[in-house]
Design an enzyme around this catalytic site. Structure first.
Site, PDB file in Angstrom:
ATOM      1  N   GLY A  73      12.969 -42.518 -26.085  1.00  0.00           N
ATOM      2  CA  GLY A  73      11.662 -43.055 -26.213  1.00  0.00           C
ATOM      3  C   GLY A  73      10.969 -42.296 -27.196  1.00  0.00           C
ATOM      4  O   GLY A  73      11.091 -41.468 -27.893  1.00  0.00           O
ATOM      5  N   GLY A 122       8.579 -40.104 -28.335  1.00  0.00           N
ATOM      6  CA  GLY A 122       8.117 -39.008 -27.838  1.00  0.00           C
ATOM      7  C   GLY A 122       6.929 -38.447 -28.825  1.00  0.00           C
ATOM      8  O   GLY A 122       6.259 -37.408 -28.691  1.00  0.00           O
ATOM      9  N   ARG A 123       7.045 -38.871 -30.287  1.00  0.00           N
ATOM     10  CA  ARG A 123       6.255 -38.290 -31.141  1.00  0.00           C
ATOM     11  C   ARG A 123       5.691 -39.620 -32.043  1.00  0.00           C
ATOM     12  O   ARG A 123       5.548 -39.215 -33.040  1.00  0.00           O
ATOM     13  CB  ARG A 123       6.725 -37.144 -31.981  1.00  0.00           C
ATOM     14  CG  ARG A 123       7.921 -37.646 -32.672  1.00  0.00           C
ATOM     15  CD  ARG A 123       8.582 -36.631 -33.571  1.00  0.00           C
ATOM     16  NE  ARG A 123       9.714 -36.987 -34.055  1.00  0.00           N
ATOM     17  CZ  ARG A 123      10.471 -36.262 -34.952  1.00  0.00           C
ATOM     18  NH1 ARG A 123      10.158 -35.373 -35.490  1.00  0.00           N
ATOM     19  NH2 ARG A 123      11.795 -36.693 -35.021  1.00  0.00           N
ATOM     20  N   ASP A 129       6.323 -31.346 -28.442  1.00  0.00           N
ATOM     21  CA  ASP A 129       4.780 -31.539 -28.607  1.00  0.00           C
ATOM     22  C   ASP A 129       4.322 -32.741 -29.201  1.00  0.00           C
ATOM     23  O   ASP A 129       2.999 -33.006 -29.314  1.00  0.00           O
ATOM     24  CB  ASP A 129       4.308 -30.223 -29.494  1.00  0.00           C
ATOM     25  CG  ASP A 129       4.821 -30.352 -30.925  1.00  0.00           C
ATOM     26  OD1 ASP A 129       5.442 -31.342 -31.234  1.00  0.00           O
ATOM     27  OD2 ASP A 129       4.618 -29.468 -31.589  1.00  0.00           O
ATOM     28  N   ARG A 150       4.214 -45.355 -40.837  1.00  0.00           N
ATOM     29  CA  ARG A 150       5.283 -46.087 -41.324  1.00  0.00           C
ATOM     30  C   ARG A 150       5.439 -47.514 -40.602  1.00  0.00           C
ATOM     31  O   ARG A 150       4.705 -47.788 -39.861  1.00  0.00           O
ATOM     32  CB  ARG A 150       6.614 -45.087 -41.122  1.00  0.00           C
ATOM     33  CG  ARG A 150       6.984 -45.226 -39.642  1.00  0.00           C
ATOM     34  CD  ARG A 150       8.404 -44.614 -39.428  1.00  0.00           C
ATOM     35  NE  ARG A 150       8.873 -44.627 -38.001  1.00  0.00           N
ATOM     36  CZ  ARG A 150      10.123 -43.943 -37.650  1.00  0.00           C
ATOM     37  NH1 ARG A 150      10.622 -43.269 -38.515  1.00  0.00           N
ATOM     38  NH2 ARG A 150      10.289 -44.233 -36.383  1.00  0.00           N
ATOM     39  N   ASP A 159      20.033 -44.584 -30.983  1.00  0.00           N
ATOM     40  CA  ASP A 159      18.687 -44.640 -30.789  1.00  0.00           C
ATOM     41  C   ASP A 159      17.925 -44.757 -32.390  1.00  0.00           C
ATOM     42  O   ASP A 159      16.873 -44.933 -32.683  1.00  0.00           O
ATOM     43  CB  ASP A 159      17.977 -43.515 -30.212  1.00  0.00           C
ATOM     44  CG  ASP A 159      18.114 -42.255 -30.652  1.00  0.00           C
ATOM     45  OD1 ASP A 159      19.374 -42.022 -30.624  1.00  0.00           O
ATOM     46  OD2 ASP A 159      17.329 -41.361 -31.050  1.00  0.00           O
ATOM     47  N   ASN A 160      18.864 -44.343 -33.410  1.00  0.00           N
ATOM     48  CA  ASN A 160      18.442 -44.387 -35.032  1.00  0.00           C
ATOM     49  C   ASN A 160      19.018 -45.400 -35.474  1.00  0.00           C
ATOM     50  O   ASN A 160      19.211 -45.542 -36.991  1.00  0.00           O
ATOM     51  CB  ASN A 160      18.528 -43.065 -35.474  1.00  0.00           C
ATOM     52  CG  ASN A 160      17.837 -42.120 -34.986  1.00  0.00           C
ATOM     53  OD1 ASN A 160      16.789 -42.264 -34.437  1.00  0.00           O
ATOM     54  ND2 ASN A 160      18.459 -40.863 -35.201  1.00  0.00           N
ATOM     55  N   ASP A 164      14.345 -43.440 -39.260  1.00  0.00           N
ATOM     56  CA  ASP A 164      14.386 -41.956 -39.127  1.00  0.00           C
ATOM     57  C   ASP A 164      15.020 -41.136 -40.004  1.00  0.00           C
ATOM     58  O   ASP A 164      16.077 -40.700 -39.492  1.00  0.00           O
ATOM     59  CB  ASP A 164      14.938 -42.016 -37.575  1.00  0.00           C
ATOM     60  CG  ASP A 164      14.036 -42.304 -36.577  1.00  0.00           C
ATOM     61  OD1 ASP A 164      12.591 -42.677 -36.764  1.00  0.00           O
ATOM     62  OD2 ASP A 164      14.142 -42.174 -35.182  1.00  0.00           O
TER      63      ASP A 164
HETATM   64  P1  AMP Z   1      14.997 -38.223 -33.589  1.00  0.00           P
HETATM   65  O1  AMP Z   1      15.209 -36.869 -33.928  1.00  0.00           O
HETATM   66  O2  AMP Z   1      13.547 -38.772 -34.486  1.00  0.00           O
HETATM   67  O3  AMP Z   1      15.666 -39.449 -33.547  1.00  0.00           O
HETATM   68  O4  AMP Z   1      14.215 -38.081 -32.072  1.00  0.00           O
HETATM   69  C1  AMP Z   1      14.905 -38.198 -31.084  1.00  0.00           C
HETATM   70  C2  AMP Z   1      14.094 -38.176 -29.825  1.00  0.00           C
HETATM   71  O5  AMP Z   1      13.494 -36.912 -29.518  1.00  0.00           O
HETATM   72  C3  AMP Z   1      13.135 -39.183 -29.690  1.00  0.00           C
HETATM   73  O6  AMP Z   1      12.926 -39.524 -28.323  1.00  0.00           O
HETATM   74  C4  AMP Z   1      11.758 -38.601 -30.181  1.00  0.00           C
HETATM   75  O7  AMP Z   1      10.529 -39.106 -29.823  1.00  0.00           O
HETATM   76  C5  AMP Z   1      11.983 -37.123 -29.600  1.00  0.00           C
HETATM   77  N1  AMP Z   1      11.406 -36.280 -30.420  1.00  0.00           N
HETATM   78  C6  AMP Z   1      11.821 -35.467 -31.384  1.00  0.00           C
HETATM   79  N2  AMP Z   1      10.676 -34.683 -31.943  1.00  0.00           N
HETATM   80  C7  AMP Z   1       9.789 -34.562 -31.084  1.00  0.00           C
HETATM   81  C8  AMP Z   1       8.404 -33.720 -30.828  1.00  0.00           C
HETATM   82  N3  AMP Z   1       8.169 -33.098 -31.721  1.00  0.00           N
HETATM   83  N4  AMP Z   1       7.866 -34.163 -29.693  1.00  0.00           N
HETATM   84  C9  AMP Z   1       8.294 -35.100 -28.827  1.00  0.00           C
HETATM   85  N5  AMP Z   1       9.399 -35.534 -28.817  1.00  0.00           N
HETATM   86  C10 AMP Z   1      10.257 -35.533 -29.780  1.00  0.00           C
HETATM   87 MG    MG Z   2      15.052 -41.131 -33.650  1.00  0.00          MG
END
Ligand code: AMP
Ligand code: MG
Length: 504
Positions: free
Chosen positions: A101, A103-104, A136, A187, A263-264, A273
């Site tokens: 989900g 998360g940021r 965070d 974005r 998820d990407n 992403d």
């Molecule tokens: P990504 O690396 O962007 O594909 O992220 C993978 C997952 O990790 C997703 O659910 C993001 O929302 C979560 N995520 C990545 N970085 C953070 C962060 N700094 N804080 C909270 N969630 C994160």
């Molecule tokens: Mg992602």
């Protein structure tokens, strides 16, 4: 919050207006959590994409302001915004996580653009959400600018992609291995629906929701599927088509996404992403840049099989929708999933033909392309420059091409075969062929050493000059401009291989 922000009121009619029309929030309750952005102390607008703002019907002058910075930092939700965190799951490096989900990130809302296309406006780095787990919810300046630069370069290269509308500094540090300046990226995408969005509900055996999500995705991205004999099968095939085309485009420009988790992977067929992604210099299919991709799962040459693997995960989510009889559904979807490799191959070959100046199709073209790649591999030739300099060869100058190869034996054997192949169409004497090749073979890609240089200036010295100069260059990738050689050539050979990081 800064002084100015204190007296900015989201309902103030002087604030920049966004014509939001939020279909996801309206139609897909239960697929997200409403969540306001975190407030940050001192938002400062670093970059604003005026062209994209205009496309979205936004007033760039009004956004180029303190109020704009407040909006893009998440301190003020503009009127009509419905900030929310989307639920999704995903296979990460092959292992399934049932709950990832946003998360940021937060979806602010949707805008129907000047072309009638519905676009998501999303903040990335806007604070914690119920999906943040131990994170965070913040983003550091370097990765935000990296996503801005590479996404805009990809767009200019003609690759479907999320785009950057704005980057703001937040005025607060984020803590990674060290304290780094914090930032938020705004974005824009056709949507943020991913294979992982389907997996979230399929993993919970909630197939009513998978159906509801599919209907939404069909209406938004693949409307022709609705009228097909089997709409959900047609939907799968449509996603496979756009994704196969996308990965073929990546391969044709030497792009390595780096983290092709499910998820990407978007339903719309856009690149999403930008984390540890990078462009390859010397052609080597085993190239990996991401520090966490220790087994090379997402290596350049592995992207096509991973595409097929990811789409098979989408197919699994659709089983109960495709036929009431499970065995029949599995059979139908397996057949469709097995076609992905062929779809990719066809899309790839069409692009590679254009890159070497072929205007028609002949048996043996695939071998011709592979033999060039093989010559590049053994000669350590730069991927981007090899293709660009083929047009010089068409114009009669072979030297710039040959000097890219440390060993020219295979190239010299290949050149006459290629020349003979393009000869019958009169191509070698034909300037328009070379010009056409120059329109598909870029001079400028975001070279790794230039990206690093630009990000370092921004992060270490608060100097955005190099990022802006680089944006100018990479957003006109096909126009050879005098005095920009520095951007066209690979960096000096490094003692250790170039590494990229997820930037979370
Ligand atoms: P990504 O690396 O962007 O594909 O992220 C993978 C997952 O990790 C997703 O659910 C993001 O929302 C979560 N995520 C990545 N970085 C953070 C962060 N700094 N804080 C909270 N969630 C994160
Ligand atoms: Mg992602």
């Amino acid at each position: 919050m800064s002084q100015q922000a204190e007296h900015l009121d989201p309902t103030d009619s002087d604030l920049p207006a966004f014509a939001f029309d939020n279909s996801f929030a309206r139609e897909l309750e239960g697929f997200y959590v409403a969540q306001p952005a975190a407030k940050v102390p001192e938002p400062r607008l670093l970059l604003l994409n005026r062209g994209l703002a205009a496309e979205l019907g936004l007033d760039a002058d009004a956004l180029d302001s303190d109020a704009g910075a407040q909006i893009f930092a998440g301190n003020i939700a503009p009127e009509g915004a419905a900030p929310l965190a989307q639920a999704y799951a995903g296979h990460q490096f092959g292992g399934f996580s049932p709950q990832l989900g946003d998360g940021r990130a937060l979806l602010l809302g949707e805008i129907v653009d000047a072309h009638g296309q519905r676009r998501d406006i999303q903040l990335k780095g806007s604070g914690r959400t119920p999906f943040s787990r131990s994170g965070d919810g913040k983003a550091a300046l370097g990765p935000v600018l990296r996503e801005y630069l590479i996404g805009e370069a990809m767009h200019a290269l003609g690759v479907p992609t999320t785009r950057a509308l704005a980057a703001v500094a937040t005025g607060e540090p984020v803590y990674r291995e060290t304290a780094l300046p914090g930032a938020v990226l705004t974005r824009v995408s056709a949507s943020h629906l991913r294979v992982g969005t389907f997996q979230f509900f399929a993993a919970r055996q909630d197939f009513d929701k998978v159906r509801q999500l599919s209907d939404y995705a069909i209406a938004r991205h693949h409307p022709a599927a609705r009228d097909a004999e089997n709409p959900y099968l047609a939907f799968f095939e449509a996603v496979a088509d756009v994704q196969a085309e996308l990965v073929a485009q990546w391969m044709s420009i030497g792009f390595i996404h780096g983290v092709m988790n499910t998820d990407n992977m978007t339903i719309s067929g856009e690149t999403i992403d930008y984390g540890p992604c990078a462009f390859m210099d010397a052609y080597a299919p085993e190239t990996v840049f991401s520090s966490i991709d220790t087994h090379g799962r997402y290596a350049y040459g592995n992207q096509p099989p991973i595409l097929a693997w990811n789409l098979a995960r989408l197919a699994e989510c659709l089983i109960p929708l495709v036929d009431d009889d499970r065995d029949t559904a599995v059979e139908i979807l397996t057949e469709a999933a097995n076609k992905v490799a062929g779809k990719f191959q066809a899309a790839w070959l069409a692009r590679m033909r254009a890159k070497i100046g072929l205007v028609d199709e002949v048996d043996g073209d695939e071998e011709l392309v592979h033999d060039l790649l093989d010559a590049m591999h053994s000669g350590g030739a730069d991927f981007t420059l090899t293709f660009r300099r083929l047009s010089a060869a068409v114009r009669g100058d072979l030297d710039p091409l040959r000097e890219l190869f440390s060993d020219t034996a295979k190239l010299d054997a290949w050149l006459p075969r290629w020349q003979e192949r393009i000869e019958p169409s009169g191509a070698s004497a034909d300037a328009p062929t070379a010009d056409k090749m120059d329109r598909v073979n870029p001079v400028y890609i975001p070279r790794n050493h230039k990206v690093e240089e630009a990000l370092e200036a921004a992060v270490e010295r608060s100097d955005l000059g190099p990022v802006k100069s680089m944006l100018d260059v990479v957003t006109r990738p096909f126009e050879d401009v005098d005095g920009q050689d520095d951007y066209a050539t690979p960096g000096p050979k490094l003692a250790a291989p170039y590494q990229t990081f997820c930037g979370t």
